[in-house]
Structures are given as structure tokens and as C-alpha cells.
Motif scaffolding. Sequence first.
Motif, PDB file in Angstrom:
ATOM      1  N   ALA A  83      -4.679  -3.217   1.977  1.00 16.47           N
ATOM      2  CA  ALA A  83      -5.876  -3.214   1.128  1.00 16.47           C
ATOM      3  C   ALA A  83      -7.106  -2.748   1.899  1.00 16.47           C
ATOM      4  CB  ALA A  83      -6.108  -4.602   0.541  1.00 16.47           C
ATOM      5  N   ALA A  84      -7.244  -3.194   3.137  1.00 11.18           N
ATOM      6  CA  ALA A  84      -8.412  -2.804   3.937  1.00 11.18           C
ATOM      7  C   ALA A  84      -8.417  -1.302   4.204  1.00 11.18           C
ATOM      8  CB  ALA A  84      -8.429  -3.574   5.252  1.00 11.18           C
ATOM      9  N   GLU A  85      -7.228  -0.733   4.447  1.00 13.08           N
ATOM     10  CA  GLU A  85      -7.138   0.718   4.655  1.00 13.08           C
ATOM     11  C   GLU A  85      -7.531   1.474   3.397  1.00 13.08           C
ATOM     12  OE1 GLU A  85      -3.806   2.532   7.062  1.00 13.08           O
ATOM     13  OE2 GLU A  85      -2.985   0.532   6.686  1.00 13.08           O
ATOM     14  N   ARG A  86      -7.071   0.967   2.254  1.00 18.38           N
ATOM     15  CA  ARG A  86      -7.414   1.641   0.999  1.00 18.38           C
ATOM     16  C   ARG A  86      -8.926   1.649   0.787  1.00 18.38           C
ATOM     17  NH1 ARG A  86      -2.768  -1.104  -0.739  1.00 18.38           N
ATOM     18  NH2 ARG A  86      -3.961  -2.797  -1.705  1.00 18.38           N
ATOM     19  N   LEU A 129      -0.713   2.684  -2.203  1.00 15.58           N
ATOM     20  CA  LEU A 129      -1.675   2.103  -3.135  1.00 15.58           C
ATOM     21  C   LEU A 129      -1.294   0.705  -3.591  1.00 15.58           C
ATOM     22  CD1 LEU A 129      -2.477   5.206  -5.364  1.00 15.58           C
ATOM     23  CD2 LEU A 129      -3.951   4.164  -3.636  1.00 15.58           C
ATOM     24  N   SER A 130      -0.010   0.360  -3.515  1.00  9.63           N
ATOM     25  CA  SER A 130       0.442  -0.946  -4.014  1.00  9.63           C
ATOM     26  C   SER A 130       0.726  -1.958  -2.916  1.00  9.63           C
ATOM     27  CB  SER A 130       1.697  -0.765  -4.874  1.00  9.63           C
ATOM     28  OG  SER A 130       2.769  -0.235  -4.100  1.00  9.63           O
ATOM     29  N   ASP A 131       0.610  -1.561  -1.646  1.00  8.16           N
ATOM     30  CA  ASP A 131       0.936  -2.450  -0.528  1.00  8.16           C
ATOM     31  C   ASP A 131      -0.207  -3.433  -0.296  1.00  8.16           C
ATOM     32  OD1 ASP A 131       1.586  -3.695   1.852  1.00  8.16           O
ATOM     33  OD2 ASP A 131       2.216  -1.848   2.863  1.00  8.16           O
ATOM     34  N   PRO A 132       0.024  -4.733  -0.514  1.00  8.70           N
ATOM     35  CA  PRO A 132      -1.068  -5.718  -0.339  1.00  8.70           C
ATOM     36  C   PRO A 132      -1.553  -5.807   1.097  1.00  8.70           C
ATOM     37  CG  PRO A 132       1.054  -6.818  -0.672  1.00  8.70           C
ATOM     38  CD  PRO A 132       1.276  -5.373  -0.955  1.00  8.70           C
ATOM     39  N   ASP A 133      -0.714  -5.449   2.053  1.00  9.00           N
ATOM     40  CA  ASP A 133      -1.110  -5.529   3.454  1.00  9.00           C
ATOM     41  C   ASP A 133      -2.016  -4.373   3.885  1.00  9.00           C
ATOM     42  OD1 ASP A 133       0.386  -7.859   3.825  1.00  9.00           O
ATOM     43  OD2 ASP A 133       2.202  -6.725   4.335  1.00  9.00           O
TER      44      ASP A 133
END
Length: 274
Positions: free
Chosen positions: A167-170, A161-165
Amino acid sequence: MAIVEIDGVRLHYTDEGSGSETIVFSHGLLMSGDMFAAQVATLKHKYRCIAYDHRGQGQSAVTDDGYDMETLTADAAGLIEALGASPCHFVGLSMGGFVGMRLASRRPELLRSLTLLETSADPEPKENQKSYRLLNFIARWFGLGLVLGKVMPIMFGKTFLSDPDRAAEREKWRAHIGSNHRIGITRATRGVIDRAGVSDEIGTIDLPVLIIVGDEDVATVPEKSERMHQAIKGSKLVTISKAGHSSTIEQPRAVNGALSEFLSSIRDKATARG
């Protein structure tokens, strides 16, 4: 779109790969067979891989009833038989694990092995039931969009949830969860909340069993996997680092590695026996 009808209920499934052995994937609540895409992509070169959607979720039919774990177990057994998949390697995550444990103890002739991910043999803890029922009520009457902010930290670990890389997956999985049929998903959720435990049954399981849990899973905490490991003789427990309740999505390489090693060990033992 592949559909199989089990006792009048239309269940959607995918069927990829080939091999002398079949893996059946059973997903968790709010998801669909899509959550095993990374596992199917890796394993379909050696195994036939079937991933299905539970009734009321994914692309399967929304029914008026039948969302209790016993009926879902009958659905899974019927699907395995109808698709000529037995005995199969059954891989169940969360709700899929609730089904898998029941199959392994009650219909062991259908299974070759059992893999349990992010699941528990216990009933839903009382401390969770009130908040889950409230979220379910809001989703039923006002839409899933209003509860996604509360649901995402239950479904995924803090690292994902915190990984900026990622974001698209989230956003992809947020949309996937939000796209569930409002009636079907709230009925499925009630089935999970109201389920009975099977702690008294799992000690009878006499199959190769792999238990996988993410160390960041807050929905079914690792201690529950440890209890299952102690109860199921000969089972193997693997903890996945930096994974939450959806480890097949969050840490697919680690899950694939553990699952591939487990399945290969079963095949090697069978070969050695001749």
C-alpha cells in the motif's frame, strides 16, 4: 541536480556507478528516471548507470513543443553523445522503448544493446485514443488528481494494486504520477497518442535485443511484445509473472535478473571473441 542541455533543452539525469560500459535508462509516460531505481542500485556496481527524464516530465524542462517521438529520439541521442556514453546499453520502458527502437534502427552506432520493456512498435490503438485524449483533457484543465483513479490500473498490474503489503508503494507512485507538471505531461501524452508506428523499421535492428513484458500489462499487452520478438532477428523475449506496465517497480528482482543475465551474456560473447 545534474542537467545536460541538448539543443537548448535542459534535461535532468542521474549518473551513478562506474565500469567500462554504460547503461542509459529511458522511462515511460507519467514517470521519470526514478522508476529504474531498483535496476540502478543493482547494476551500478558493474556499470555506469544514467537515468534521464524526458522533456516535460520529472525534473526536465517543460518546452513549448518537441514531444513527438522523433524529437525525443534526438534528445536521447544528444544526451548519449554529450555524456560520452556511446556505445551504451539502452533500456527503454514504454515511451522509452519507442525512443529505443528508433535509436537502434537509425543511430545504431550509439548503442551496444537494446532492452525493451512494456512497449510496442505499433501506433497507439484507435480504440484507446478517445479515452486517453479525454483523460488528457481532464488532466490539462482540471488537474492530474482527477484522473489518477483511471490511470493507476493502466500503469500497474492487478497483483501490485491488490497487495495489502504494498500500500505504501502504491501511494508513493500515485503521488509521483500526480506531481507531474500539468502542461508538460499533457504535451508528452499527446506525443505518445499521436506517435507513428515503427513496425517497418525494427526488422533492420542488428544489435542484441532483450524484450521484457509483464503478463498483467494492459497498456501494451504481451502479444505486442511477441510481435516485436518475431520481427527482430535474434531477440530474446522474457515474460515477467505478476507484473503490469511498470514491471521495473512491480517485480524488480525478476527484471533485474533478466537484465543482468542479458548484459552478462553480451559481455561473455565479447570476451570469447577476444
